[in-house]
Design an enzyme around this catalytic site. Structure first.
Site, PDB file in Angstrom:
ATOM      1  N   TYR A 190      -0.703   1.702  16.799  1.00 39.82           N
ATOM      2  CA  TYR A 190      -1.315   0.457  16.319  1.00 39.82           C
ATOM      3  C   TYR A 190      -0.970  -0.736  17.222  1.00 39.82           C
ATOM      4  O   TYR A 190      -1.805  -1.545  17.565  1.00 39.82           O
ATOM      5  CB  TYR A 190      -0.854   0.207  14.869  1.00 39.82           C
ATOM      6  CG  TYR A 190      -1.303  -1.117  14.281  1.00 39.82           C
ATOM      7  CD1 TYR A 190      -2.633  -1.326  13.907  1.00 39.82           C
ATOM      8  CD2 TYR A 190      -0.396  -2.152  14.101  1.00 39.82           C
ATOM      9  CE1 TYR A 190      -3.037  -2.541  13.373  1.00 39.82           C
ATOM     10  CE2 TYR A 190      -0.789  -3.363  13.567  1.00 39.82           C
ATOM     11  CZ  TYR A 190      -2.111  -3.552  13.210  1.00 39.82           C
ATOM     12  OH  TYR A 190      -2.500  -4.757  12.686  1.00 39.82           O
ATOM     13  N   LYS A 247     -12.312  -2.498   7.224  1.00 42.87           N
ATOM     14  CA  LYS A 247     -12.002  -1.935   8.547  1.00 42.87           C
ATOM     15  C   LYS A 247     -13.265  -1.328   9.156  1.00 42.87           C
ATOM     16  O   LYS A 247     -14.022  -0.624   8.462  1.00 42.87           O
ATOM     17  CB  LYS A 247     -10.949  -0.826   8.419  1.00 42.87           C
ATOM     18  CG  LYS A 247      -9.617  -1.294   7.862  1.00 42.87           C
ATOM     19  CD  LYS A 247      -8.772  -1.914   8.933  1.00 42.87           C
ATOM     20  CE  LYS A 247      -7.336  -2.134   8.500  1.00 42.87           C
ATOM     21  NZ  LYS A 247      -6.720  -3.219   9.285  1.00 42.87           N
ATOM     22  N   ASP A 293     -12.322  -6.173  10.099  1.00 42.60           N
ATOM     23  CA  ASP A 293     -11.240  -5.940  11.061  1.00 42.60           C
ATOM     24  C   ASP A 293     -11.563  -4.771  11.991  1.00 42.60           C
ATOM     25  O   ASP A 293     -11.616  -3.615  11.561  1.00 42.60           O
ATOM     26  CB  ASP A 293      -9.940  -5.657  10.291  1.00 42.60           C
ATOM     27  CG  ASP A 293      -8.717  -5.648  11.199  1.00 42.60           C
ATOM     28  OD1 ASP A 293      -8.883  -5.792  12.430  1.00 42.60           O
ATOM     29  OD2 ASP A 293      -7.595  -5.494  10.679  1.00 42.60           O
ATOM     30  N   GLU A 308     -11.961 -10.065  12.578  1.00 39.65           N
ATOM     31  CA  GLU A 308     -10.542  -9.951  12.940  1.00 39.65           C
ATOM     32  C   GLU A 308     -10.346  -8.958  14.082  1.00 39.65           C
ATOM     33  O   GLU A 308     -10.866  -7.836  14.028  1.00 39.65           O
ATOM     34  CB  GLU A 308      -9.766  -9.514  11.691  1.00 39.65           C
ATOM     35  CG  GLU A 308      -8.263  -9.367  11.895  1.00 39.65           C
ATOM     36  CD  GLU A 308      -7.531  -9.066  10.577  1.00 39.65           C
ATOM     37  OE1 GLU A 308      -7.984  -9.534   9.508  1.00 39.65           O
ATOM     38  OE2 GLU A 308      -6.518  -8.352  10.624  1.00 39.65           O
ATOM     39  N   ASP A 329      -5.164 -10.685  15.483  1.00 39.36           N
ATOM     40  CA  ASP A 329      -4.074 -10.001  14.779  1.00 39.36           C
ATOM     41  C   ASP A 329      -3.176  -9.335  15.825  1.00 39.36           C
ATOM     42  O   ASP A 329      -2.206  -9.937  16.305  1.00 39.36           O
ATOM     43  CB  ASP A 329      -4.661  -8.993  13.773  1.00 39.36           C
ATOM     44  CG  ASP A 329      -3.603  -8.209  13.013  1.00 39.36           C
ATOM     45  OD1 ASP A 329      -2.406  -8.380  13.305  1.00 39.36           O
ATOM     46  OD2 ASP A 329      -3.946  -7.406  12.120  1.00 39.36           O
ATOM     47  N   LYS A 354       1.929 -10.843  11.549  1.00 36.32           N
ATOM     48  CA  LYS A 354       2.850  -9.796  11.080  1.00 36.32           C
ATOM     49  C   LYS A 354       4.282 -10.293  11.305  1.00 36.32           C
ATOM     50  O   LYS A 354       4.652 -10.652  12.435  1.00 36.32           O
ATOM     51  CB  LYS A 354       2.648  -8.502  11.873  1.00 36.32           C
ATOM     52  CG  LYS A 354       1.230  -7.943  11.863  1.00 36.32           C
ATOM     53  CD  LYS A 354       0.963  -7.118  10.631  1.00 36.32           C
ATOM     54  CE  LYS A 354      -0.402  -6.475  10.619  1.00 36.32           C
ATOM     55  NZ  LYS A 354      -1.519  -7.416  10.475  1.00 36.32           N
ATOM     56  N   TRP A 371      -0.498  -9.449   2.805  1.00 35.11           N
ATOM     57  CA  TRP A 371      -0.823  -8.025   2.642  1.00 35.11           C
ATOM     58  C   TRP A 371       0.473  -7.249   2.523  1.00 35.11           C
ATOM     59  O   TRP A 371       1.343  -7.354   3.389  1.00 35.11           O
ATOM     60  CB  TRP A 371      -1.633  -7.481   3.825  1.00 35.11           C
ATOM     61  CG  TRP A 371      -2.101  -6.075   3.551  1.00 35.11           C
ATOM     62  CD1 TRP A 371      -3.222  -5.698   2.867  1.00 35.11           C
ATOM     63  CD2 TRP A 371      -1.435  -4.847   3.925  1.00 35.11           C
ATOM     64  NE1 TRP A 371      -3.297  -4.323   2.784  1.00 35.11           N
ATOM     65  CE2 TRP A 371      -2.213  -3.773   3.429  1.00 35.11           C
ATOM     66  CE3 TRP A 371      -0.255  -4.554   4.615  1.00 35.11           C
ATOM     67  CZ2 TRP A 371      -1.862  -2.428   3.609  1.00 35.11           C
ATOM     68  CZ3 TRP A 371       0.096  -3.222   4.794  1.00 35.11           C
ATOM     69  CH2 TRP A 371      -0.693  -2.176   4.297  1.00 35.11           C
TER      70      TRP A 371
END
Ligand code: 0XW
Ligand code: MG
Length: 367
Positions: A56, A164, A193, A218, A241, A265, A320
């Site tokens: 990721y 997504k 996203d 996103e 992101d 994050k 989230w």
């Protein structure tokens, strides 16, 4: 309050429902790393870091534990008083690896909060609310099924959905967006996203083919440079992101004017303390953002919620937390839970959550 001992644990978190599907990767189970810091005056603080697999973003579970092994021995005996001093001490032992240092930063704040009798949100500048919005993340899926889940989640109270897309035909991504919009309309704000999965060309087509639907796009493409080329060529607001790799990346994106908002994050940005800087930069430019992490249990969830509580509500895109995709909680008595699409801010001192004693088994490392 000096650091007496650091225990490191690994917790396996299988994905509820089997698989979490994104353009960049499918994940079935996550390996979370927890640090438990005991002090000479009897306090215990917790931190957590949980990359969502090794693909990721450039983080992985074994990397976190290797970084912790470099840092932890040098922290034994340190006074928990100045977070800035502790941060400098970590930097003197290891360059970079903010996602591992983030676990320590959480534990330091947890300890300081307990010692002072205040919550972590107070240490981060002070809460503006006692309840923050969450958002639901819909994995890459078929149009009808995704729209059905979207409608259910709006009924359950979520004020925002993240859909997504990516890693498949453009036609299917466009169909999902239309179906979700038909199913929920203005019932929830929508983020689409791409998780780095679209080419610039595909992002431009998608933007045109969904022209009338109000959503934010996103992280459509892999790099910040690719995303920068979308400016003026797409009409949907663009959020970054994965490209927000550190504070400098956020500063660069804001000063270049290529981000209309962010998915932040906590661990990627190096911890809660570093997050307060980007939170404040966003406030200066009226930019909305979320307070997320890639994954994790109640420790990370509490961290995200404390930070989210300090963000001006009109710019808060949601916290989230992985609750919808993991079974159970680390803290049975005071879990961090989503109710009607919102999360109550833990009110007890520190992070306000404590894993059940012994639940992670033997430590994988002791310092
Ligand atoms: C929805 N999230 C916050 C959870 C997964 O880590 C992916 C992430 C995102 O927005 O990319
Ligand atoms: Mg994202």
């Amino acid at each position: 309050m000096r650091i007496d001992r650091i225990n490191v644990y690994s917790a396996q978190l299988p994905v509820k429902g089997g698989v979490y599907r994104m353009a960049s990767a499918d994940v079935e189970a996550l390996d979370s790393t927890l640090v438990e810091i005991a002090t000479d005056d009897g306090f215990v603080g917790w931190g957590e870091t949980c990359p969502i697999g090794p693909v990721y973003q450039p983080h992985h579970a074994l990397g976190a534990r290797a970084a912790i092994a470099e840092i932890a021995p040098g922290l034994i005996g340190s006074e928990i008083a100045s977070i800035r001093l502790l941060s400098r001490q970590m930097d003197e032992r290891l360059n970079g690896h903010g996602y591992a240092k983030a676990a320590f930063d959480m534990a330091f704040l947890d300890l300081l909060g307990q010692k002072l009798g205040v919550s972590v949100s107070t240490l981060l500048g002070g809460a503006l609310t006692d309840r923050v919005p969450a958002y639901y993340s819909l994995i890459v899926g078929a149009p009808d099924e995704t729209a059905r889940i979207a409608a259910d989640k709006v009924k359950a109270g979520y004020p925002r959905l993240q859909v997504k897309i990516g890693g498949r035909d453009l036609e299917e991504d466009v169909a999902v967006i239309h179906k979700v919009w038909e199913a929920v309309g203005y019932g929830a704000r929508i983020a689409v996203d791409g998780n780095r999965g679209l080419t610039v060309a595909a992002a431009i087509h998608l933007d045109r083919l969904c022209q009338a639907i109000p959503f934010v796009l996103e992280q459509p493409c892999n790099t910040m440079d690719e995303i920068a080329t979308l400016k003026g060529r797409v009409t949907h607001p663009v959020y970054l992101d994965e490209s927000t790799e550190d504070q400098n990346a956020v500063l660069r994106a804001i000063s270049m004017g290529i981000a209309d908002g962010f998915g932040f994050k906590v661990t990627r940005l190096g911890g809660l303390t570093k997050m307060t800087t980007v939170r404040d930069l966003c406030a200066i430019r009226s930019l909305p953002h979320s307070c997320d992490d890639a994954w994790g249990g109640d420790i990370i969830a509490a961290a995200c919620v404390h930070l989210a509580a300090t963000v001006e509500p009109r710019r808060m895109e949601g916290a989230w937390i992985a609750q919808e995709y993991i079974k159970g909680h680390f803290d049975q008595k005071h879990p961090v839970v989503i109710k009607q699409g919102h999360i109550a801010v833990p009110q007890r001192p520190g992070l306000g959550v404590k894993p059940e004693p012994g639940m992670f088994g033997k430590p994988v490392a002791i310092y």
